[in-house]
Scaffold this motif. Structure first.
Motif, PDB file in Angstrom:
ATOM      1  N   VAL A 251      30.767  35.860  40.690  1.00 60.77           N
ATOM      2  CA  VAL A 251      31.948  36.225  39.898  1.00 60.77           C
ATOM      3  C   VAL A 251      33.004  36.757  40.854  1.00 60.77           C
ATOM      4  CG1 VAL A 251      32.840  37.847  38.183  1.00 60.77           C
ATOM      5  CG2 VAL A 251      30.590  36.799  37.859  1.00 60.77           C
ATOM      6  N   GLY A 256      38.556  29.142  40.085  1.00 55.23           N
ATOM      7  CA  GLY A 256      37.890  28.038  40.786  1.00 55.23           C
ATOM      8  C   GLY A 256      36.687  28.478  41.602  1.00 55.23           C
ATOM      9  N   GLY A 280      35.517  25.718  35.916  1.00 54.19           N
ATOM     10  CA  GLY A 280      36.627  25.808  34.967  1.00 54.19           C
ATOM     11  C   GLY A 280      37.316  24.453  34.816  1.00 54.19           C
ATOM     12  N   LYS A 348      36.794  39.018  27.762  1.00 51.26           N
ATOM     13  CA  LYS A 348      37.570  40.154  28.323  1.00 51.26           C
ATOM     14  C   LYS A 348      38.343  40.893  27.229  1.00 51.26           C
ATOM     15  CE  LYS A 348      38.515  37.294  32.420  1.00 51.26           C
ATOM     16  NZ  LYS A 348      39.476  36.987  33.479  1.00 51.26           N
ATOM     17  N   LEU A 351      40.394  43.969  27.839  1.00 46.91           N
ATOM     18  CA  LEU A 351      41.730  43.892  28.445  1.00 46.91           C
ATOM     19  C   LEU A 351      42.783  43.370  27.467  1.00 46.91           C
ATOM     20  CD1 LEU A 351      40.895  42.302  31.940  1.00 46.91           C
ATOM     21  CD2 LEU A 351      41.118  44.718  31.371  1.00 46.91           C
TER      22      LEU A 351
HETATM   23  N1  LIG Z   1      37.681  43.507  32.322  1.00 43.85           N
HETATM   24  C1  LIG Z   1      36.945  42.414  32.286  1.00 43.85           C
HETATM   25  N2  LIG Z   1      36.927  41.550  33.298  1.00 43.85           N
HETATM   26  C2  LIG Z   1      36.165  40.450  33.235  1.00 43.85           C
HETATM   27  C3  LIG Z   1      35.357  40.198  32.106  1.00 43.85           C
HETATM   28  N3  LIG Z   1      34.710  39.021  32.299  1.00 43.85           N
HETATM   29  C4  LIG Z   1      35.095  38.581  33.528  1.00 43.85           C
HETATM   30  N4  LIG Z   1      35.966  39.431  34.090  1.00 43.85           N
HETATM   31  C5  LIG Z   1      36.627  39.278  35.388  1.00 43.85           C
HETATM   32  O1  LIG Z   1      37.361  38.064  35.376  1.00 43.85           O
HETATM   33  C6  LIG Z   1      37.312  37.427  36.640  1.00 43.85           C
HETATM   34  C7  LIG Z   1      36.793  36.002  36.496  1.00 43.85           C
HETATM   35  O2  LIG Z   1      35.460  36.031  36.044  1.00 43.85           O
HETATM   36  P1  LIG Z   1      34.471  34.830  36.281  1.00 43.85           P
HETATM   37  O3  LIG Z   1      33.259  35.126  35.462  1.00 43.85           O
HETATM   38  O4  LIG Z   1      34.255  34.559  37.713  1.00 43.85           O
HETATM   39  O5  LIG Z   1      35.286  33.664  35.642  1.00 43.85           O
HETATM   40  P2  LIG Z   1      34.915  32.120  35.545  1.00 43.85           P
HETATM   41  O6  LIG Z   1      35.346  31.651  34.226  1.00 43.85           O
HETATM   42  O7  LIG Z   1      33.501  31.919  35.920  1.00 43.85           O
HETATM   43  O8  LIG Z   1      35.868  31.489  36.630  1.00 43.85           O
HETATM   44  P3  LIG Z   1      35.682  30.123  37.460  1.00 43.85           P
HETATM   45  O9  LIG Z   1      34.293  30.049  37.951  1.00 43.85           O
HETATM   46  O10 LIG Z   1      36.674  30.256  38.531  1.00 43.85           O
HETATM   47  O11 LIG Z   1      36.030  29.009  36.533  1.00 43.85           O
HETATM   48  C8  LIG Z   1      36.417  38.305  37.512  1.00 43.85           C
HETATM   49  O12 LIG Z   1      37.225  39.132  38.299  1.00 43.85           O
HETATM   50  C9  LIG Z   1      35.641  39.126  36.514  1.00 43.85           C
HETATM   51  O13 LIG Z   1      35.244  40.386  37.026  1.00 43.85           O
HETATM   52  C10 LIG Z   1      35.387  41.131  31.018  1.00 43.85           C
HETATM   53  O14 LIG Z   1      34.746  40.984  29.977  1.00 43.85           O
HETATM   54  N5  LIG Z   1      36.212  42.215  31.155  1.00 43.85           N
END
Ligand SMILES: Nc1nc2c(ncn2[C@@H]2O[C@H](COP(=O)(O)OP(=O)(O)OP(=O)(O)O)[C@@H](O)[C@H]2O)c(=O)[nH]1
Ligand SMILES: [Mg+2]
Length: 466
Positions: A251, A256, A280, A348, A351
């Motif tokens: 994460v 990407g 994504g 999220k 947020l």
């Molecule tokens: N505050 C908050 N941040 C979140 C939450 N879920 C994910 N994030 C943040 O969002 C960002 C992206 O999260 P990822 O889980 O890597 O997103 P993804 O959809 O897998 O992204 P890709 O693999 O690039 O497609 C990271 O910095 C996480 O820490 C949440 O529920 N709350």
């Protein structure tokens, strides 16, 4: 007694799909088949042949349908699928015509069949055993090639035949043991203890093997596969980690991050799930240096959605342009396999500027991987999907496997008891009692011993006309 067990009534049903088709079939079974065909003028009263045959007839269906020509297949004796005189009337597959033919036959003395009643009669006539009857249902219900293969091989008896043989062998063994009981005072033994133990052990091993095979079949599709899809940075990987309570996926705050699909198996309240994280959704132009990697990642992700039972479309609730991303997602989800269950997930939510509106049936859920908000609701929704799917599958081949496995397990317990009783010289009457219950349990598998309850469960799932 189960109403369908009364087989001296003549039954009739439309046996082809209830939709316009090239051919339609009305099926009749029972002692009145030949008299009904004569009464309707479809069979020449002079025709006394007992051979199965096919002939053309003119059916007068009254106003407004008039007279149509039909094809009659007739099995006038008990050499038919149902073990009773039977006929199939083949005609144009138009519903009003099929219904008119059916009502002529009802007027002539047949009654409408209940679901599965034809197959039930085939079973009672010894044409099929229970596992084969369930396999017929499996063939009708089979949604994918694997379950169809399984159903067809069951229909060929590959499951029931070895078990039937094992049951026969056990019955012979039981006869030997019981014969010895009659002569216990004279000290005559029909079978040596060592021989008895060896034969029981062989049979038990055979049943254990069958049980393992059944477990493999039964578990083939017993987990719900879930795939996470959404725009880059939507929080998919984070959600995978939260749902599986692992740190499997990387994460980062960079869009990407995820490229390869990652699948993690997880249990939740007795159900098994596999959760797959994907890259994504991105459109890249071939100028991009990682175009190849990205397009392969997209292909893998699309493939994962096609194979999944449930797709969680993740939308970043903190993203003010989420309306735009919903459009993109709806577009993609429209292209996804239609049998997949699509759920909208706002991620999220901690947020989000304003509270997210979710709907009560759970098709849209708001979650936060950081605070854990909504995660339980999401699990409840997934569990409900798993349960409703299990309920459907219990109606098919998986149900056969589970039912047979249960009876096999009990038969194995009885054989183990019989082996122990022999080794401890507990007396052959105990051994005989255990063998007898093992025989009964095996009988349940193939339907040699059946109860109304089992029959009801098996046959009520059929559609009418089968
Ligand atoms: N505050 C908050 N941040 C979140 C939450 N879920 C994910 N994030 C943040 O969002 C960002 C992206 O999260 P990822 O889980 O890597 O997103 P993804 O959809 O897998 O992204 P890709 O693999 O690039 O497609 C990271 O910095 C996480 O820490 C949440 O529920 N709350
Ligand atoms: Mg990711």
């Amino acid at each position: 007694m189960h109403a369908s067990l009364i087989t001296d009534e003549t039954i009739v049903a439309i046996a082809s799909p209830l939709a316009p088709a090239r051919r339609g079939i009305v099926r009749v079974s029972g002692d009145l088949v030949v008299p009904i065909l004569r009464q309707l003028g479809w069979l020449d009263p002079a025709d006394q042949s007992t051979r199965a045959r096919r002939f053309a007839a003119l059916a007068d269906l009254g106003d407004p349908l008039g007279t149509i020509s039909v094809d009659v297949m007739l099995w006038p004796t008990r050499h038919s699928y149902t073990g009773q005189p039977s006929t199939e009337i083949h005609m144009i597959g138009s519903l009003p015509i099929m219904e008119a033919v059916l009502s002529r036959i009802v007027d002539a003395g047949a009654r409408p069949a209940r679901p599965g009643e034809f197959t039930m009669r085939a079973f009672l006539a010894g044409r099929l055993d229970l596992t084969q009857a369930e396999a017929v249902l499996g063939v009708i219900d089979a949604e994918d090639p694997e379950s169809l293969d399984l159903a067809l091989s069951q229909l060929a008896g590959n499951l029931s035949r070895p078990l039937q043989n094992a049951r026969d062998t056990l019955l012979n063994l039981l006869a030997d043991v019981e014969a010895g009981l009659d002569f216990v005072d004279e000290d005559i033994e029909f079978i040596e203890d060592a021989d008895l133990v060896a034969r029981l052990v062989d049979l038990r091993d055979l049943l254990s093997e069958a049980s393992v095979q059944l477990r493999d079949r039964g578990d083939q599709k017993s987990y719900l596969s879930i795939v996470l899809r959404g725009l880059p940075n939507a929080g998919k990987s984070c959600l995978l980690n939260t749902l599986t309570r692992t740190d499997t996926a990387i994460v980062t705050d960079q869009a990407g991050t995820t490229r390869d699909v990652i699948t993690v198996q997880v249990q939740y309240e007795g159900h098994s799930f596999s959760i797959t994280d994907t890259a994504g959704i991105e459109n890249r132009s071939d100028d991009d240096e990682d175009f190849d990697v990205m397009s392969q990642a997209q292909m893998q992700a699309d493939d994962a959605v096609r194979k999944a039972d449930v797709c969680l479309w993740c939308i970043d609730a903190s993203d003010t342009e989420s309306a735009h991303s919903i459009d993109a997602l709806t577009m993609v989800s429209d292209n996804a396999k239609r049998s997949v269950t699509n759920l909208l997930i706002y991620t999220k939510t901690d947020l989000a500027a304003a509270p997210i509106e979710t709907n009560a049936n759970g098709a849209c859920t708001a979650v936060s991987s950081v605070t854990g908000e909504g995660i339980e609701q999401l699990w409840n929704r997934l569990r409900a999907i798993a349960e409703s799917r299990d309920a459907v599958e219990t109606g098919g081949v998986i149900g056969t496997a589970a039912r047979c496995r249960d009876s096999l397990r009990q038969a194995i317990v009885c054989l183990n008891n019989a082996i122990a009783s022999t080794q401890n010289q507990a007396g052959h009457e105990w051994v005989a009692a255990e063998i007898r219950s093992a025989v009964d349990h095996l009988g349940e598998v193939t339907g040699a011993v059946y109860t109304d309850d089992i029959l009801d469960r098996v046959f009520s799932r059929f559609c009418i006309g089968k």
